[in-house]
Design a protein around this motif. Structure first.
Motif, short mmCIF file in Angstrom:
data_model
loop_
_atom_site.label_atom_id
_atom_site.label_comp_id
_atom_site.label_asym_id
_atom_site.label_seq_id
_atom_site.Cartn_x
_atom_site.Cartn_y
_atom_site.Cartn_z
N GLU A 113 22.95 48.89 31.68
CA GLU A 113 22.00 49.22 30.62
C GLU A 113 21.58 50.68 30.70
N ILE A 114 21.35 51.17 31.91
CA ILE A 114 20.95 52.58 32.08
C ILE A 114 22.08 53.50 31.64
N GLU A 115 23.34 53.19 32.03
CA GLU A 115 24.47 54.02 31.62
C GLU A 115 24.65 54.01 30.10
N GLU A 116 24.47 52.85 29.49
CA GLU A 116 24.58 52.75 28.03
C GLU A 116 23.51 53.59 27.36
N GLN A 117 22.29 53.53 27.91
CA GLN A 117 21.19 54.31 27.34
C GLN A 117 21.48 55.81 27.47
N LYS A 118 22.02 56.24 28.62
CA LYS A 118 22.35 57.65 28.81
C LYS A 118 23.44 58.07 27.83
N ARG A 119 24.44 57.20 27.64
CA ARG A 119 25.53 57.53 26.73
C ARG A 119 25.02 57.69 25.31
N VAL A 120 24.11 56.80 24.90
CA VAL A 120 23.53 56.88 23.55
C VAL A 120 22.72 58.17 23.41
N GLU A 121 21.95 58.52 24.44
CA GLU A 121 21.15 59.74 24.38
C GLU A 121 22.04 60.98 24.29
N LYS A 122 23.14 61.01 25.04
CA LYS A 122 24.05 62.17 24.98
C LYS A 122 24.69 62.28 23.60
N ALA A 123 25.08 61.15 23.03
CA ALA A 123 25.69 61.18 21.70
C ALA A 123 24.68 61.68 20.67
N ALA A 124 23.44 61.25 20.78
CA ALA A 124 22.40 61.71 19.85
C ALA A 124 22.15 63.20 20.03
N GLU A 125 22.16 63.68 21.27
CA GLU A 125 21.97 65.11 21.54
C GLU A 125 23.13 65.93 20.95
N ARG A 126 24.35 65.44 21.09
CA ARG A 126 25.50 66.15 20.52
C ARG A 126 25.41 66.21 19.00
N GLN A 127 25.02 65.13 18.39
CA GLN A 127 24.88 65.11 16.94
C GLN A 127 23.78 66.07 16.49
N ARG A 128 22.68 66.11 17.23
CA ARG A 128 21.58 67.02 16.88
C ARG A 128 22.03 68.47 16.99
N LEU A 129 22.76 68.82 18.07
CA LEU A 129 23.22 70.20 18.24
C LEU A 129 24.25 70.57 17.17
N ASN A 130 25.14 69.68 16.82
CA ASN A 130 26.12 69.96 15.78
C ASN A 130 25.46 70.14 14.42
N ALA A 131 24.38 69.43 14.19
CA ALA A 131 23.69 69.57 12.91
C ALA A 131 22.96 70.91 12.84
N GLU A 132 22.46 71.41 13.96
CA GLU A 132 21.72 72.68 13.96
C GLU A 132 22.67 73.86 13.79
N GLN A 133 23.70 73.95 14.64
CA GLN A 133 24.62 75.08 14.60
C GLN A 133 26.05 74.56 14.73
N PRO A 134 26.69 74.28 13.64
CA PRO A 134 28.06 73.77 13.74
C PRO A 134 28.99 74.85 14.27
N GLY A 135 29.94 74.48 15.07
CA GLY A 135 30.92 75.42 15.61
C GLY A 135 30.44 76.14 16.84
N ARG A 136 29.27 75.94 17.26
CA ARG A 136 28.74 76.63 18.44
C ARG A 136 29.15 75.84 19.68
N ARG A 137 29.64 76.54 20.68
CA ARG A 137 30.05 75.90 21.92
C ARG A 137 28.83 75.65 22.79
N LEU A 138 28.75 74.49 23.39
CA LEU A 138 27.59 74.16 24.23
C LEU A 138 27.54 75.09 25.43
N GLY A 139 26.36 75.54 25.80
CA GLY A 139 26.18 76.41 26.95
C GLY A 139 26.38 77.87 26.63
N ASN A 140 26.79 78.24 25.44
CA ASN A 140 27.01 79.62 25.08
C ASN A 140 25.80 80.10 24.30
#
Length: 193
Positions: A113-140
């Motif tokens: 359950e904890i791993e599933e929750q972490k996976r869902v949170e990471k996917a939501a974070e990726r979607q949020r970052l792609n919505a803010e600045q598309p094409g931007r590489r993470l960590g740059n």
């Protein structure tokens, strides 16, 4: 005749003396402590040391052997005791194993359950970052108008993080002329006559 009355039947003050044996015992104990007190302390320390280093182990060994002899004697008289004891041990082991298995499976479910929750949170974070600045590489975090950041990025791409004209392995700097002192001969002689 008139009866004669004794005038001193009861004394005027009542002095109760302690029994003589109590006084003798108290006197004997205090005189022993006064005369041999340090001997008692030393004897107690030696006894305590002997108990902790040698006697305790011997006593425990003797007690365990005594219990085993008693158990063997009971088992010899009634063999069902040994059988019932073995069955009780097996039942306890089985119960402990079942509890361990149940706790382990519960922990595995919690971890999933904890791993599933972490996976869902990471996917939501990726979607949020792609919505803010598309094409931007993470960590740059480089901005296109920041010239200094671009220069540093070019240097980092080359694999060097220091100035072009500086190499720390060249030995340049203020310590260039240092030479360690030569070792002299330990007696001052070195073969000179």
């Amino acid at each position: 005749m008139e009866p004669q009355v004794e005038s001193n039947v009861h004394p005027e003050t009542l002095n109760q003396k302690e029994p003589e044996i109590v006084g003798n015992i108290a006197f004997g104990v205090t005189s022993l402590l006064v005369n041999y007190g340090w001997h008692f302390i030393l004897l107690g320390a030696v006894a305590l040391f002997a108990w902790h280093t040698w006697l305790k182990h011997k006593y425990e060994t003797w007690r365990i052997e005594k219990e085993e002899r008693e158990y063997d004697a009971r088992y010899h008289k009634n063999p069902d005791i040994g059988k019932s004891r073995q069955e009780a041990i097996e039942a306890a082991r089985k119960k402990q194993q079942e509890e361990l298995t149940r706790a382990s499976s519960l922990q595995v479910e919690i971890d999933k359950e904890i791993e599933e929750q972490k996976r869902v949170e990471k996917a939501a974070e990726r979607q949020r970052l792609n919505a803010e600045q598309p094409g931007r590489r993470l960590g740059n975090s480089l901005d296109s108008d920041n010239a200094e950041a671009l220069a540093n990025a070019k240097i980092m791409k080359k694999g060097r993080a220091f100035k072009e004209d500086y190499n720390p392995l060249d030995g340049g700097g203020s310590s260039r002329g240092y030479r360690p002192p030569t070792k002299g001969c330990p007696g001052g002689g070195c073969g000179r006559k």
